[in-house]
Design a protein around this motif. Structure first.
Motif, short mmCIF file in Angstrom:
data_model
loop_
_atom_site.label_atom_id
_atom_site.label_comp_id
_atom_site.label_asym_id
_atom_site.label_seq_id
_atom_site.Cartn_x
_atom_site.Cartn_y
_atom_site.Cartn_z
N ALA A 210 0.92 -1.19 -0.04
CA ALA A 210 -0.13 0.01 0.05
C ALA A 210 0.80 1.27 -0.06
O ALA A 210 0.60 2.14 -0.74
CB ALA A 210 -1.03 -0.08 1.23
N LEU A 211 1.86 1.31 0.76
CA LEU A 211 2.93 2.39 0.84
C LEU A 211 3.68 2.67 -0.33
O LEU A 211 3.85 3.89 -0.72
CB LEU A 211 3.56 2.28 2.03
N LEU A 212 4.14 1.87 -0.88
CA LEU A 212 5.17 1.75 -1.93
C LEU A 212 4.39 1.80 -3.37
O LEU A 212 4.91 2.64 -4.21
CB LEU A 212 6.09 0.88 -1.79
N PHE A 213 3.40 1.04 -3.60
CA PHE A 213 2.87 0.90 -4.92
C PHE A 213 1.39 1.54 -4.95
O PHE A 213 0.92 0.92 -5.91
CB PHE A 213 3.06 -0.60 -5.18
N GLY A 214 0.77 1.80 -3.97
CA GLY A 214 -0.68 2.43 -3.98
C GLY A 214 -0.70 3.82 -4.36
O GLY A 214 -0.98 4.84 -3.77
N GLU A 215 -0.46 3.83 -5.96
CA GLU A 215 -0.42 5.04 -6.61
C GLU A 215 -1.88 5.60 -6.68
O GLU A 215 -2.01 6.90 -6.90
CB GLU A 215 0.17 4.95 -7.92
N GLY A 216 -2.68 5.07 -6.56
CA GLY A 216 -4.13 5.28 -6.43
C GLY A 216 -4.64 6.09 -5.06
O GLY A 216 -5.77 6.63 -5.42
N TRP A 217 -3.73 5.93 -4.32
CA TRP A 217 -4.06 6.83 -2.84
C TRP A 217 -3.41 8.03 -2.78
O TRP A 217 -2.06 7.90 -3.19
CB TRP A 217 -4.20 5.84 -1.81
N GLN A 218 -3.75 9.09 -2.11
CA GLN A 218 -2.67 10.10 -1.59
C GLN A 218 -2.06 9.33 -0.62
O GLN A 218 -2.39 8.71 0.22
CB GLN A 218 -3.69 11.25 -1.17
N PRO A 219 -0.89 9.99 -0.27
CA PRO A 219 0.07 9.48 0.67
C PRO A 219 -0.61 9.38 2.15
O PRO A 219 -0.54 8.53 2.90
CB PRO A 219 1.36 10.56 0.74
N ARG A 220 -1.38 10.42 2.34
CA ARG A 220 -1.99 10.46 3.67
C ARG A 220 -2.94 9.17 3.67
O ARG A 220 -3.18 8.67 5.19
CB ARG A 220 -2.85 11.78 3.97
N ASP A 221 -3.58 9.03 2.76
CA ASP A 221 -4.49 7.90 2.64
C ASP A 221 -3.78 6.36 2.90
O ASP A 221 -4.48 5.64 3.65
CB ASP A 221 -5.42 7.68 1.50
N ARG A 222 -2.78 6.33 2.39
CA ARG A 222 -1.94 5.27 2.39
C ARG A 222 -1.52 5.08 3.89
O ARG A 222 -1.64 3.86 4.30
CB ARG A 222 -0.50 5.47 1.48
N PHE A 223 -1.05 5.98 4.48
CA PHE A 223 -0.69 5.83 5.99
C PHE A 223 -1.82 5.28 6.96
O PHE A 223 -1.71 4.52 7.83
CB PHE A 223 0.30 7.12 6.47
N LEU A 224 -2.98 6.10 6.60
CA LEU A 224 -4.03 5.98 7.38
C LEU A 224 -4.52 4.60 7.29
O LEU A 224 -5.00 3.87 8.41
CB LEU A 224 -5.29 6.98 7.10
N GLY A 225 -4.70 3.98 6.11
CA GLY A 225 -5.24 2.69 5.65
C GLY A 225 -4.32 1.69 6.29
O GLY A 225 -4.78 0.80 6.93
N ALA A 226 -2.91 1.74 6.20
CA ALA A 226 -1.97 0.67 6.44
C ALA A 226 -1.68 0.77 7.63
O ALA A 226 -1.71 -0.22 8.59
CB ALA A 226 -0.75 0.96 5.62
N GLY A 227 -2.09 1.93 8.55
CA GLY A 227 -1.47 2.03 9.72
C GLY A 227 -2.79 1.96 10.86
O GLY A 227 -2.57 1.44 11.97
N ALA A 228 -3.88 1.99 10.21
CA ALA A 228 -5.00 1.65 11.16
C ALA A 228 -5.03 0.39 11.90
O ALA A 228 -5.29 0.06 13.17
CB ALA A 228 -6.59 1.65 10.28
N PRO A 229 -4.64 -0.95 11.52
CA PRO A 229 -4.69 -2.08 12.11
C PRO A 229 -3.59 -1.95 13.32
O PRO A 229 -3.84 -2.36 14.41
CB PRO A 229 -3.92 -3.00 11.06
N LEU A 230 -2.45 -1.40 13.12
CA LEU A 230 -1.36 -1.46 14.19
C LEU A 230 -1.79 -0.28 15.07
O LEU A 230 -1.67 -0.41 16.38
CB LEU A 230 -0.13 -0.87 13.54
N LEU A 231 -2.67 0.89 14.63
CA LEU A 231 -3.16 1.76 15.46
C LEU A 231 -3.97 0.93 16.53
O LEU A 231 -4.29 1.11 17.81
CB LEU A 231 -3.84 2.83 14.83
N GLY A 232 -5.11 0.25 15.86
CA GLY A 232 -5.98 -0.64 16.81
C GLY A 232 -5.33 -1.60 17.73
O GLY A 232 -5.88 -1.68 18.89
N TYR A 233 -4.48 -2.09 17.27
CA TYR A 233 -3.80 -3.21 18.13
C TYR A 233 -2.99 -2.47 19.37
O TYR A 233 -3.25 -3.04 20.31
CB TYR A 233 -2.55 -3.90 17.20
#
Length: 285
Positions: A210-233
């Motif tokens: 998601a962070l390196l190849f998710g060109e369809g998302w803005q950088p902020r969206d990549r960090f929010l989406g990919a970091g949400a599981p770890l944030l919840g944990y």
């Protein structure tokens, strides 16, 4: 991404040309398709972003309606150009013939026609500005509503539906699938991989995609989406675990509660992150 944007335009013009069969003459149909393509290129302003191109095509509307409008315009032009046949010897007889309707150089305006009353133009401009705002400032959950409508009317989603999203964004789709897989593995008592839980390793793989190849998302969206599981944990586990043991419990009791709820919070965080990432892919406003 460039090929995807151009393909959207090509598909749209092809649909319009197909709809013109049997409605316009061959020369009129070719001229109509050429002018439509030229007008689309002007409106997109050289953009190679598939989202922006889809928004432009959505403003043009249904290709069938464009063909019907062109047929009415040609009929009106023919009636205006040839009200009567001039008599021989009159000055009108020596004038050059009016230009054939099928050879019109300019495609009629799609939005904000020149003959539209000023009040209507102002209303349209205001509506477009509202639609162009970010999801946080625009209509709530507009992207999700468009996603729900996509199977019934692709034009309601700017020419995008779930199948189009998967085709246009294979790497983003793969990232979301890996993140979901990581959450699904949490309930299973799997052995550690070195010192790391397997769901955590799978999550790391999905986060990298998601962070390196998710060109369809803005950088902020990549960090929010990919970091949400770890944030919840972490944060979710600390908050819920702390609430369950109370303020008088010791460290051991807190850790027991943390380990018992952190997996569930990881799954909840993953669900929220994936929903956000999918929403941002569907969002074309």
């Amino acid at each position: 991404m460039i090929e995807r944007a151009d393909q959207l335009v090509l598909n749209y013009v092809s649909k319009a040309a197909d709809a013109a069969h049997g409605v316009l003459r061959t020369d009129q149909r070719l001229d109509f398709a050429r002018r439509l393509r030229a007008r689309i290129e002007v409106e997109r302003g050289g953009s190679q972003n598939a989202r922006e191109v889809a928004k432009v095509l959505a403003r043009f509307g249904d290709p069938v309606a464009l063909v019907e409008r062109e047929a009415r315009r040609l009929a009106a032009a023919a009636a205006a150009d040839r009200p009567d046949e001039p008599e021989a010897g009159t000055p009108e007889a020596g004038r050059p013939a009016a230009e054939e309707p099928g050879s019109t150089r300019r495609f009629p305006a799609i939005v904000d026609d020149r003959d539209t009353p000023p009040g209507v133009r102002t209303y349209r401009r205001t509506a477009q500005e509202r639609l162009g705002r970010s999801p946080g400032r625009g209509l709530p959950l507009a992207g999700l509503r468009r996603a729900a409508m996509s199977s019934a009317n692709p034009m309601a989603t700017g020419g995008r539906d779930a199948r189009t999203i998967v085709k246009e964004h294979p790497r983003e789709t793969a990232a979301m699938m890996v993140l979901v897989l990581a959450a699904l593995l949490v309930p299973f008592d799997l052995p550690l991989l070195a010192i790391f839980p397997i769901p955590l390793v799978v999550w790391a793989g999905g986060a990298v995609i998601a962070l390196l190849f998710g060109e369809g998302w803005q950088p902020r969206d990549r960090f929010l989406g990919a970091g949400a599981p770890l944030l919840g944990y972490t944060v979710g586990g600390v908050l819920v675990g702390g609430l369950r043991v109370g303020s008088d419990a010791g460290v051991d009791a807190f850790l027991n509660q943390f380990w018992s709820v952190s997996g569930t919070m990881f799954m909840i965080g993953t669900g929220a992150g994936v929903v956000w990432l999918a929403y941002r892919l569907f969002d074309v406003s």
